[in-house]
Motif scaffolding. Structure first.
Motif, short mmCIF file in Angstrom:
data_model
loop_
_atom_site.label_atom_id
_atom_site.label_comp_id
_atom_site.label_asym_id
_atom_site.label_seq_id
_atom_site.Cartn_x
_atom_site.Cartn_y
_atom_site.Cartn_z
N SER A 1 0.90 -1.22 -0.14
CA SER A 1 0.09 -0.04 0.04
C SER A 1 0.74 1.24 0.00
O SER A 1 0.42 2.43 0.21
CB SER A 1 -0.93 -0.20 1.18
N TRP A 2 2.18 1.07 -0.01
CA TRP A 2 3.14 2.20 0.12
C TRP A 2 3.63 2.61 -1.28
O TRP A 2 3.49 1.58 -2.27
CB TRP A 2 4.08 2.04 1.14
N SER A 3 4.22 3.73 -1.55
CA SER A 3 4.83 3.97 -2.78
C SER A 3 6.15 3.26 -2.72
O SER A 3 6.69 2.80 -1.43
CB SER A 3 5.30 5.38 -2.88
N PRO A 4 6.93 3.10 -3.81
CA PRO A 4 8.21 1.87 -3.76
C PRO A 4 9.27 2.85 -2.89
O PRO A 4 9.99 2.14 -2.42
CB PRO A 4 8.27 2.17 -5.43
N ARG A 5 9.26 4.03 -3.42
CA ARG A 5 10.23 4.78 -2.39
C ARG A 5 10.02 4.87 -0.98
O ARG A 5 11.10 4.74 -0.19
CB ARG A 5 10.15 6.26 -2.81
N HIS A 6 8.87 4.74 -0.59
CA HIS A 6 8.77 4.84 1.04
C HIS A 6 9.08 3.38 1.51
O HIS A 6 9.56 3.28 2.49
CB HIS A 6 7.04 5.13 1.23
N ALA B 1 -4.65 9.48 -6.93
CA ALA B 1 -4.37 9.68 -5.69
C ALA B 1 -3.09 8.89 -5.03
O ALA B 1 -2.65 9.43 -4.20
CB ALA B 1 -5.66 8.85 -4.69
N GLN B 2 -2.79 7.50 -5.62
CA GLN B 2 -1.52 6.98 -5.26
C GLN B 2 -0.43 7.69 -5.47
O GLN B 2 0.75 7.48 -4.83
CB GLN B 2 -1.42 5.49 -5.73
N ARG B 3 -0.32 8.73 -6.29
CA ARG B 3 0.76 9.53 -6.76
C ARG B 3 0.81 10.92 -6.09
O ARG B 3 1.74 11.45 -6.35
CB ARG B 3 1.08 9.86 -8.13
N MET B 4 -0.22 11.14 -5.32
CA MET B 4 -0.29 12.41 -4.49
C MET B 4 0.13 12.23 -3.03
O MET B 4 -0.16 11.34 -2.30
CB MET B 4 -1.85 13.04 -4.59
N LYS B 5 0.54 13.17 -2.54
CA LYS B 5 1.32 13.26 -1.17
C LYS B 5 0.01 13.17 -0.24
O LYS B 5 0.06 12.19 0.72
CB LYS B 5 1.85 14.57 -0.81
N ALA B 6 -1.21 13.70 -0.45
CA ALA B 6 -2.28 13.59 0.50
C ALA B 6 -3.12 12.45 0.14
O ALA B 6 -4.16 12.10 0.79
CB ALA B 6 -3.14 14.89 0.38
N LYS B 7 -2.71 11.64 -0.93
CA LYS B 7 -3.59 10.36 -1.29
C LYS B 7 -4.98 10.75 -1.73
O LYS B 7 -5.92 10.05 -1.49
CB LYS B 7 -3.54 9.46 -0.18
N ARG B 8 -4.86 11.95 -2.50
CA ARG B 8 -6.53 12.34 -2.92
C ARG B 8 -6.16 12.69 -4.56
O ARG B 8 -5.14 13.47 -4.64
CB ARG B 8 -6.84 13.62 -2.25
N THR B 9 -7.02 12.23 -5.33
CA THR B 9 -6.90 12.52 -6.81
C THR B 9 -6.82 14.15 -7.00
O THR B 9 -7.57 14.88 -6.53
CB THR B 9 -8.25 11.96 -7.53
N HIS B 10 -5.96 14.51 -7.71
CA HIS B 10 -5.93 16.23 -8.07
C HIS B 10 -5.97 16.26 -9.32
O HIS B 10 -5.25 15.66 -10.12
CB HIS B 10 -4.65 16.50 -7.61
N ARG B 11 -6.86 17.23 -9.66
CA ARG B 11 -7.00 17.63 -11.25
C ARG B 11 -6.25 19.19 -11.42
O ARG B 11 -6.55 19.88 -10.66
CB ARG B 11 -8.44 17.96 -11.67
#
Length: 407
Positions: free
Chosen positions: A114-119, A267-277
């Motif tokens: 559930s984490w990013s690869p970097r984390h 969302a998975q690529r955002m810091k706040a884990k929320r989709t951003h447009r």
């Protein structure tokens, strides 16, 4: 005399209790589950002891288990109490044999997906460097405050950010071990009310990310435009969109609706884990057009053309452009300061442009939209500001850092 038969046990489906005799009975639940129960009295109290579920435990096996329990009763032994004691001893033996490293690796296997690869890499590196050499092979049940301090003391003052993260990771792993009944008592790695009394509190850094004044950004953009590499294009898009390095470097073509002029960052690529447009302006589309067709998946490729552009490539291209005194993240501060000082756009519009979470929970609860149209007007104004300087003014701003004989 026994009353049940294998056929009756198999075919009966009506919920209820079916006696076999001498305390053994078959219990069928409303959902159809069949289980064996041995009922007996011990020291004046009635007890029900589960013997397993049918068909895993057949009638013959249930009778043998009941006979064993009756023999223990004849010897003055409580069968259910004996079972509980054996389970307790098994857990105790398991606690003695499970090392901190074993439990930590289980925690990583459970949560890393559930984490990013970097984390995930950061977790593994910090544990391997600072934790495993000191307490990795010790039983997780024996980790106490002194051992936690042995890990943290060497790095607490020298690398405070790493030390804080290591402490938190030890705490999470020990919490998981306790949930699995591998240890008992309070968590020796907890901060509040425990380690905060034994370790000095870190001073919070108040230094902001180095950033350029807004008036100097157009000159930088002009210089970036003259550099023919993906990192320069990525840096241009980062400045124009006021997004983060990871969001730009990892951008995929599938996220862009070029006709609708919207970049949707999942969302998975955002810091706040929320989709951003992100509303796309003409200047942003021009940047994208320059790298279009280079790769089917990634917008900005690394030097080997094997994957996305690494984040440090943006810092290197800024250095090459003579902007050594700023960092990629600082352009978000530049944008926010410009929006506050030189525009009349509402605060919430500016904050949402940066994908910031609204501080007020009440405000956030009522304002669930992303104000895309209003943010589009803001980003159009930002793009217009960055393109308003005359060419001679741009060259004048660049003349200090530009080598002689340049174009």
């Amino acid at each position: 005399m026994s009353k049940l038969t294998p056929k009756l046990v198999k075919e009966t489906t009506t919920p209820g209790t079916y006696q076999d005799g001498r305390g053994l009975f078959l219990k069928i639940s409303a959902g159809g589950t069949k289980s064996w129960v041995f009922r007996y009295s011990f020291q004046g109290g009635r007890r029900d002891m589960g013997l397993g579920a049918f068909p895993a435990v057949a009638l013959r096996d249930a009778r043998l288990a009941a006979d064993k329990a009756r023999l223990e009763l004849a010897q003055g032994i409580d069968p259910l109490g004996k079972r509980h004691q054996l389970q307790h001893e098994a857990r105790a033996n398991r606690r003695k044999g499970t090392t901190f490293k074993t439990e930590a690796e289980l925690f990583l296997r459970t949560h890393a997906p559930s984490w990013s690869p970097r984390h995930a890499v950061q977790w593994r590196n910090s544990l391997g460097t600072h934790v495993y050499p000191r307490i990795g092979e010790l039983p997780v049940a024996q980790i106490d405050t002194d051992l936690v301090l042995d890990v943290l003391a060497p790095i607490w003052s020298t690398t405070p950010v790493t030390a804080t993260r290591v402490r938190n990771r030890i705490e999470l792993i020990l919490d998981a071990a306790k949930a699995r009944q591998l240890r008992t008592g309070e968590n020796p790695a907890r901060w509040r009310g425990h380690l905060d009394k034994l370790l000095p509190r870190h001073k919070r850094s108040t230094l902001p990310f180095p950033a350029l004044p807004a008036e100097q950004v157009p000159a930088l953009l002009h210089k970036l435009d003259r550099m023919a590499n993906p990192a320069a294009r990525a840096c241009e898009l980062l400045i124009l969109t006021a997004t983060r390095s990871g969001e730009v470097c990892g951008a995929r073509w599938e996220e862009f609706d070029l006709e609708g002029r919207v970049w949707t960052i999942p969302a998975q690529r955002m810091k706040a884990k929320r989709t951003h447009r992100v509303p796309l302006t003409e200047a942003m589309l021009e940047v994208l057009e320059q790298v279009r067709g280079n790769h089917r998946e990634f917008v900005f490729l690394n030097a080997r053309r094997t994957g996305p552009l690494p984040g440090n490539a943006l810092r290197r291209v800024l250095d090459a452009a003579g902007a050594e005194n700023c960092v990629p993240h600082g352009f978000r501060s530049t944008f926010r300061t410009w929006a506050a000082e030189q525009t009349n756009h509402p605060r919430e519009v500016c904050e949402m442009a940066l994908a910031h979470t609204l501080e007020s929970k009440v405000e956030a609860a009522y304002n669930r939209g992303d104000l895309l149209d209003k943010r589009r007007a803001l980003m159009e104004e930002w793009s217009a500001f960055l393109g308003t300087f005359e060419r001679e003014v741009v060259f004048k701003a660049l003349s200090v850092s530009e080598p002689a004989g340049g174009e």
